[in-house]
Design an enzyme around this catalytic site. Structure first.
Site, PDB file in Angstrom:
ATOM      1  N   GLU A  81       0.783  -1.213   0.000  1.00 60.48           N
ATOM      2  CA  GLU A  81       0.252  -0.094  -0.017  1.00 60.48           C
ATOM      3  C   GLU A  81       0.963   1.223  -0.050  1.00 60.48           C
ATOM      4  OE1 GLU A  81      -3.270  -0.226  -0.602  1.00 60.48           O
ATOM      5  OE2 GLU A  81      -3.540  -2.249   0.116  1.00 60.48           O
ATOM      6  N   CYS A 145      -7.318  -1.167   8.534  1.00 61.31           N
ATOM      7  CA  CYS A 145      -5.963  -1.272   8.176  1.00 61.31           C
ATOM      8  C   CYS A 145      -5.388   0.340   7.544  1.00 61.31           C
ATOM      9  CB  CYS A 145      -5.944  -2.299   6.570  1.00 61.31           C
ATOM     10  SG  CYS A 145      -6.236  -4.043   7.057  1.00 61.31           S
ATOM     11  N   HIS A 164      -0.716  -5.812   2.509  1.00 64.85           N
ATOM     12  CA  HIS A 164      -1.820  -6.505   2.668  1.00 64.85           C
ATOM     13  C   HIS A 164      -1.671  -8.247   2.135  1.00 64.85           C
ATOM     14  CE1 HIS A 164      -5.105  -3.567   3.239  1.00 64.85           C
ATOM     15  NE2 HIS A 164      -5.466  -4.454   3.866  1.00 64.85           N
TER      16      HIS A 164
END
Length: 201
Positions: A81, A145, A164
């Site tokens: 991410e 998250c 993730h």
């Protein structure tokens, strides 16, 4: 003598349909490598836990980087991410908590990127040798998250990463996820030496 590098690595506890959380299993697998300090991430403790983790980043004998690992039911690869978002949090967590203002930090930037360039990080990892596919995302969702990642980036001046992982067996085993995580973190530390600031969101 070369100074040892330390990384804080966190995973999440079981929630919802995930009675075994792949993120925590992958993190635990790396305990045996004695490379990383790990901690179980609780659902409503981010507002105090994240500042405590990040406040020690500038101490010479403690972690240079914080890496959070979470599970994604829609992921089929290990996903890096790039950034986290401040607004749009509507869902309650395991403790039935949702920010009253539906944001992480009132008055904070809409988006905060990691100092690490995820596409470059992805290109540095030999995915065929690793046996695990790696991809990059710029949207970690608007659940715990993304919330955790935003607070970590905010408190740690961008020196955080969120990864993730898919659920266990879909398609990777705990050992495969752990191996990918270890390889990525080692590359993160190398890349951190050359990166001085975040890209814009």
């Amino acid at each position: 003598m070369e100074q040892k590098k330390t990384v804080v690595v966190t995973g999440f506890e079981p929630f919802g349909e995930y009675t075994v959380n792949a993120s925590w299993v992958a993190v635990q697998e790396n305990v045996f490598l004695k490379l990383f300090y790990t901690e179980a991430q609780k659902q409503k403790e981010m507002q105090s836990a994240i500042p405590n983790s990040c406040s020690i980043l500038n101490h010479p004998c403690v972690p240079q980087l914080v890496v959070h690992v979470g599970v994604s039911g829609i992921a089929s690869s290990v996903t890096l991410e790039q950034c986290a978002h401040n607004q749009g949090y509507q869902r309650e967590d395991n403790c039935c908590y949702c920010p009253r203002t539906h944001c992480c930090v009132e008055g904070g930037p809409d988006c905060i990127p990691s100092v690490l360039q995820m596409h470059e990080l992805m290109s540095r990892v030999d995915q065929s040798a690793l046996g695990v596919a790696v991809s990059v995302s710029e949207d970690a969702g608007r659940y715990l998250c993304d919330y955790t990642y935003y607070l970590s980036l905010y408190e740690g001046a961008g020196r955080s990463v969120f990864v993730h992982v898919p659920p266990l067996g879909k398609p990777y085993s705990a050992e495969e996820l752990a191996r990918a995580l270890r390889a990525l973190i080692l590359e993160m530390l190398e890349l951190l030496e050359t990166q001085t600031g975040p890209k814009s969101c």
